[in-house]
Design an enzyme around this catalytic site. Sequence first.
Site, PDB file in Angstrom:
ATOM      1  N   GLU A  95      46.586  41.805  39.429  1.00 36.61           N
ATOM      2  CA  GLU A  95      45.297  42.044  38.789  1.00 36.61           C
ATOM      3  C   GLU A  95      45.249  43.497  38.367  1.00 36.61           C
ATOM      4  O   GLU A  95      45.581  44.391  39.139  1.00 36.61           O
ATOM      5  CB  GLU A  95      44.149  41.782  39.777  1.00 36.61           C
ATOM      6  CG  GLU A  95      43.923  40.317  40.069  1.00 36.61           C
ATOM      7  CD  GLU A  95      42.761  40.092  41.028  1.00 36.61           C
ATOM      8  OE1 GLU A  95      42.669  39.003  41.584  1.00 36.61           O
ATOM      9  OE2 GLU A  95      41.954  41.027  41.215  1.00 36.61           O
ATOM     10  N   ASP A  98      31.609  47.189  42.912  1.00 40.54           N
ATOM     11  CA  ASP A  98      32.754  47.837  43.537  1.00 40.54           C
ATOM     12  C   ASP A  98      32.351  48.895  44.542  1.00 40.54           C
ATOM     13  O   ASP A  98      31.440  49.679  44.316  1.00 40.54           O
ATOM     14  CB  ASP A  98      33.648  48.475  42.469  1.00 40.54           C
ATOM     15  CG  ASP A  98      34.453  47.425  41.730  1.00 40.54           C
ATOM     16  OD1 ASP A  98      35.081  46.599  42.411  1.00 40.54           O
ATOM     17  OD2 ASP A  98      34.415  47.405  40.487  1.00 40.54           O
TER      18      ASP A  98
END
Lengths: 414, 266
Positions: B49, B60
């Site tokens: 990824e 995040d």
Amino acid sequence: MRLKKRIPVIDQGDKLGFWGGKFGGNFVPETLKKPIEDLEFQFNKLKNDKSFIRERDKYFKNWIGTPTRFIKLSNLTKHIGGAQIWSKVVSDANGGAHKIYNATVHCLLAKRSGKKVIIGDTGAGYAGKMLSMAAKKFGLKCKIFMGAKDIERQQPNVRAMKKNGADVIPVYTGSKTLVDAVSECMRYWVANCDTTAMCVGSTVGPAIFVRICGWSTSQISRELKAQLIEQFGSVPKKLKLYNCVGGGSSSFGFWNEFMDYSKKQVEFIGVEAGGPTKSKKHAAPLTYGSKIGILHGAAQYVNQNSEGQIEETESISAGLDYPGISPLHCFLKDTKRARYTAASDEEALKAYQIVTKYENLRPSLEPSHAFSVAIKEAKKLSKDTIVVINSCGDAYKDKKILEKKLGKKYAKSN
Amino acid sequence: MLNPISLAFKKSKKENRPALLTYTVAGDSSKKQSLEILKSISKYADILEVGVPHNTPVADGGQIQTSSYRAIKNGILMTDVFKIVKNYKKSKNSKPIILMGYYNMIYQFGENKYLKECKKSGVNGLIVVDLPWPENRIFSKKCKKNSINFIQLLSPTTSYKRLKGITKDSHDMIYYISMLSTTGGKLKVSPNKILQNYNKIKNISPKKNCVIGFGITEKTISKFKSADGLVVGSQICKEITRSLNNRQNPVINVSKMVNKLKKKLS
């Protein structure tokens, strides 16, 4: 794109939460889908529930203090020599600004859903201060996320939050202002949404938060309409409503009840923060033609670079220092119901000096932006035009900045 | 013919282990170095990824934010991300690439143009953190038309009704978010509980490859061996930061770490 009549603007979004098919929506991580759906379900039910509205009105009346004053600024009107200048002194509300309405409603909702903790973001510190007040009132634990730069420049509100027992969590990422505080607050909610309620401090964020906030601040225009009718017998034939616009919660609330009037009769003027004259940075996405982008879960006009990175803003007023703008205002702009313009830092300061010179009123730096444009335009308007400016915050919190920019004389309280 | 992502899962299943998926941010700490990292971990990881850095990431945690800000500060652009993928795909034993990021970056680039560039550079899948179902229906169909896997996300808060709808609309791979957390959070739910939820998803759609992410580290990874795949992200980003702070080579250190992770799975 069309604005519908007889349907509240907050309810004019489509199934996915888009106004005009393109503003708003729910651009959120999967984890937040469920808590947002729950909140939508709860709010849709309660906003038509008579007992809930009675409860809201009880707290609005006895605790927030309604109605806030609607006063004529006679000296200023005389000095300017054009339209009649009036002000809706929303800073009369408990806590000193309009943010109290949204904070109270969110706490009422949180209580009903059994949440014990409420979190919120803040820029100028008003949203945070009010949320901490309301949380204390309703027995909820409170965490406030605030950019480190804003903590530095809005100390009085930070002290108030702490006094109310809230945790003030400094945010050091990015520009260390409101945009980063909202991001951090959303991140905290992602990790704790099972036990914690979130209050977004303005008409921004995922669609449900836009709606709840707009519904709450609409108290301002409900009062104003009644006060206008009391004063003039009916809603004046030429009425102009000036309001500063950061996220857009006070202006939306100031206008909502007048939505169905023609703009010839009731014109809405939103004043964004143009930033320092010498700087290219600003917080005025509507005035300066920013492109549509996604910020904090909603599609809106937003300051960004060609890549889609959100750009830093600059404004003397922490409360307007936000790169985006409510989807509701994007909708009002594109349907041409409201007109948007900007005032610079310097213009806002000058307006503050004029208002405080002629009137016993101390608008904070945010509404000073609106005063700046209203004063300029009122000169050219006829005497039967009624200009109303929403004085949605008090300058007490801006003491430090006013001292620095204008000297001690202007920072004194009335 | 199976697409490269499904092939990667097939291969790891043959070896009787979950697929190892890594997450690193494109351009961290430089364009060149992020490419070097991808190349060096290809020996151990099955699917890579690649994060597209964004400056208002709402999902995040600290480690990935640090990596993203570092990459943005070094001037990474969308076109650079595609260049990195393209160059990586030219290397020997390259693995499937999944771009992961936030929707505004795609929106500004233009959905169709973005997919065209993905195809040209060899991107195999996309994860768009803030484009949930059903809002992603149109875009995910476009991805399918372009033979790009659109990877749907599921979380512990996903209702049964949504679970059914999402899995039905998903392509070959699904991503299960292990717990309520931003990336990089400590595992706060027992692995058993996570696997229980995971099995619920597998029961509804047994044929789709389901990976588990969030809270997966060197310490926890071996507890999830029954999953189709496991994603490690924040710990790798943290290792890059640590290496830079200690003036060590992130490429070597990250490679070592991914090697260790792989060993724990076999």
